[in-house]
Structure formats: C-alpha cells, structure tokens
Design a protein around this motif. Sequence first.
Motif, PDB file in Angstrom:
ATOM      1  N   LEU A  43       0.829  -1.204   0.000  1.00 12.32           N
ATOM      2  CA  LEU A  43       0.000   0.000   0.000  1.00 12.32           C
ATOM      3  C   LEU A  43       0.867   1.260   0.000  1.00 12.32           C
ATOM      4  O   LEU A  43       0.646   2.184  -0.780  1.00 12.32           O
ATOM      5  N   ARG A  46       2.924   1.871  -3.195  1.00 14.92           N
ATOM      6  CA  ARG A  46       2.040   2.437  -4.215  1.00 14.92           C
ATOM      7  C   ARG A  46       1.772   3.920  -3.937  1.00 14.92           C
ATOM      8  O   ARG A  46       1.763   4.742  -4.844  1.00 14.92           O
ATOM      9  N   GLN A  47       1.575   4.261  -2.654  1.00 14.46           N
ATOM     10  CA  GLN A  47       1.368   5.660  -2.282  1.00 14.46           C
ATOM     11  C   GLN A  47       2.587   6.494  -2.654  1.00 14.46           C
ATOM     12  O   GLN A  47       2.458   7.641  -3.080  1.00 14.46           O
ATOM     13  N   GLU A  50       2.496   7.282  -6.242  1.00 15.79           N
ATOM     14  CA  GLU A  50       1.442   8.262  -6.481  1.00 15.79           C
ATOM     15  C   GLU A  50       1.916   9.680  -6.150  1.00 15.79           C
ATOM     16  O   GLU A  50       1.657  10.624  -6.905  1.00 15.79           O
ATOM     17  N   GLU A 127      -8.597  14.470  -4.882  1.00 19.38           N
ATOM     18  CA  GLU A 127      -7.784  13.339  -4.455  1.00 19.38           C
ATOM     19  C   GLU A 127      -7.455  13.407  -2.964  1.00 19.38           C
ATOM     20  O   GLU A 127      -7.403  12.382  -2.288  1.00 19.38           O
ATOM     21  N   GLU A 130     -10.038  11.876  -0.755  1.00 17.11           N
ATOM     22  CA  GLU A 130      -9.925  10.416  -0.772  1.00 17.11           C
ATOM     23  C   GLU A 130      -8.751   9.936   0.088  1.00 17.11           C
ATOM     24  O   GLU A 130      -8.885   8.959   0.828  1.00 17.11           O
ATOM     25  N   GLU A 131      -7.609  10.614  -0.016  1.00 21.05           N
ATOM     26  CA  GLU A 131      -6.419  10.184   0.715  1.00 21.05           C
ATOM     27  C   GLU A 131      -6.609  10.290   2.226  1.00 21.05           C
ATOM     28  O   GLU A 131      -6.219   9.382   2.968  1.00 21.05           O
ATOM     29  N   PHE A 160      -7.741  -2.196   0.093  1.00 18.39           N
ATOM     30  CA  PHE A 160      -6.897  -1.178  -0.530  1.00 18.39           C
ATOM     31  C   PHE A 160      -5.952  -1.683  -1.608  1.00 18.39           C
ATOM     32  O   PHE A 160      -5.445  -0.889  -2.397  1.00 18.39           O
ATOM     33  N   ASN A 161      -5.669  -2.976  -1.635  1.00 14.54           N
ATOM     34  CA  ASN A 161      -4.625  -3.456  -2.536  1.00 14.54           C
ATOM     35  C   ASN A 161      -5.147  -4.181  -3.760  1.00 14.54           C
ATOM     36  O   ASN A 161      -4.457  -5.013  -4.332  1.00 14.54           O
ATOM     37  N   ALA A 164      -5.459  -1.001  -9.259  1.00 13.16           N
ATOM     38  CA  ALA A 164      -5.709   0.441  -9.300  1.00 13.16           C
ATOM     39  C   ALA A 164      -6.241   0.817 -10.678  1.00 13.16           C
ATOM     40  O   ALA A 164      -5.722   0.362 -11.698  1.00 13.16           O
ATOM     41  N   ASP A 166      -6.885   3.523 -13.646  1.00 10.26           N
ATOM     42  CA  ASP A 166      -6.326   4.771 -14.155  1.00 10.26           C
ATOM     43  C   ASP A 166      -7.411   5.832 -14.166  1.00 10.26           C
ATOM     44  O   ASP A 166      -8.584   5.548 -14.431  1.00 10.26           O
ATOM     45  N   ASP A 167      -7.026   7.060 -13.874  1.00  9.69           N
ATOM     46  CA  ASP A 167      -7.949   8.183 -13.895  1.00  9.69           C
ATOM     47  C   ASP A 167      -7.801   8.901 -15.231  1.00  9.69           C
ATOM     48  O   ASP A 167      -6.770   9.544 -15.479  1.00  9.69           O
TER      49      ASP A 167
END
Length: 178
Positions: A43, A46-47, A50, A127, A130-131, A160-161, A164, A166-167
Amino acid sequence: MTEFTKFHQLLHDQIGNEFYASQQYIAVATYYDNHDMPQLAKLFYRQAVEERTHAMMIVQYFLDRDMDVEIPGIPAPNNKFEDYKAPINLALEQEKTVTQQVVDLAKSARDTGDYLGEQFVQRFIKEQVEEVAIMTTLQTIAERCKGNLFDLENFVEREFNGPAADDPTAPPVAGGNI
C-alpha cells in the motif's frame, strides 16, 4: 513566458512537498517490509509512486505553461517508528498537511485570477479528500485490531490493494507514468 506569481511559487514549492511525501511513504513501506507486513508495505510503496506522480504532474504543468522549473531538495524522511501504528498516524498527518497545502494553492490561484492554475489544482483537491479518508480508515482499523496484525493485513489486502484504476481525467506526467 508566463508571469511567475505567488501561486506559481506555492505550486513550485509543492513539487518538493510531493517528493518529500513520496520519500516518506517509501520509508513507511520499508518499515512494514522489514516487519513482515507485505500488504501494508505494498500500500505504501504504491502511495510513494502516487506522490512522485503528483510532483511530475506539477513539473509537466510548468513545462506546458512555458515556465522554468527547478527540482528542489527535500529533507530526510522519518525512518524510525515505535510500533506498527506510528507510520499510519504519520501518514494521516502528512495527508492532512498536504490537503491544507492544496487548499492554499487553490486559494492563491483564485486570488491571483489564474483560472488555468485553479482548474489544475481541482484534481488534487478531490484526491486529497480520498487520501485523508483512506488514512483515517486505516488508522481506525489499526486501533480496532488491537495488535492482531493478521487482521490488519487482511483488511488492507481486501480493501486497498486491489487493482488500481487509471484516472482518465488526470493531468499529464512529465516523463510519463511509471
């Protein structure tokens, strides 16, 4: 060349803030990796990516506006944690800090009449909501598990894992996504 305003200075500073957040999340992830907690490590790795991506989006924004950009240095992240909850608490505080930085960016863009900048920052505002929500939930679950790290790891994996998405509305990233 586009005129450099207070908004642009804050946005430039945010590049360093995002790189720092990325480094801090790598430190958190390696803490969890060192303590055999692979789901939390995943997690936070990945953060970290990001946050780096956010920095590179800002770099690309400056490039697109034909403005000079310099990559700032950053302070060393915290690598020492007293227990498994401490990195999560740090992450939540970090996200709250970044949220305020993004709000300040949006206000500055609006105050200077920079509608392009204001539109760019809107994605980051969404975002951050959400975070903070994710880190708040993670903190709550870490408290509730009362040291049962298998339960915490299972929750993180389940909630959470996953893959993901894409936006499609995300701004471009300098150098492309990694």
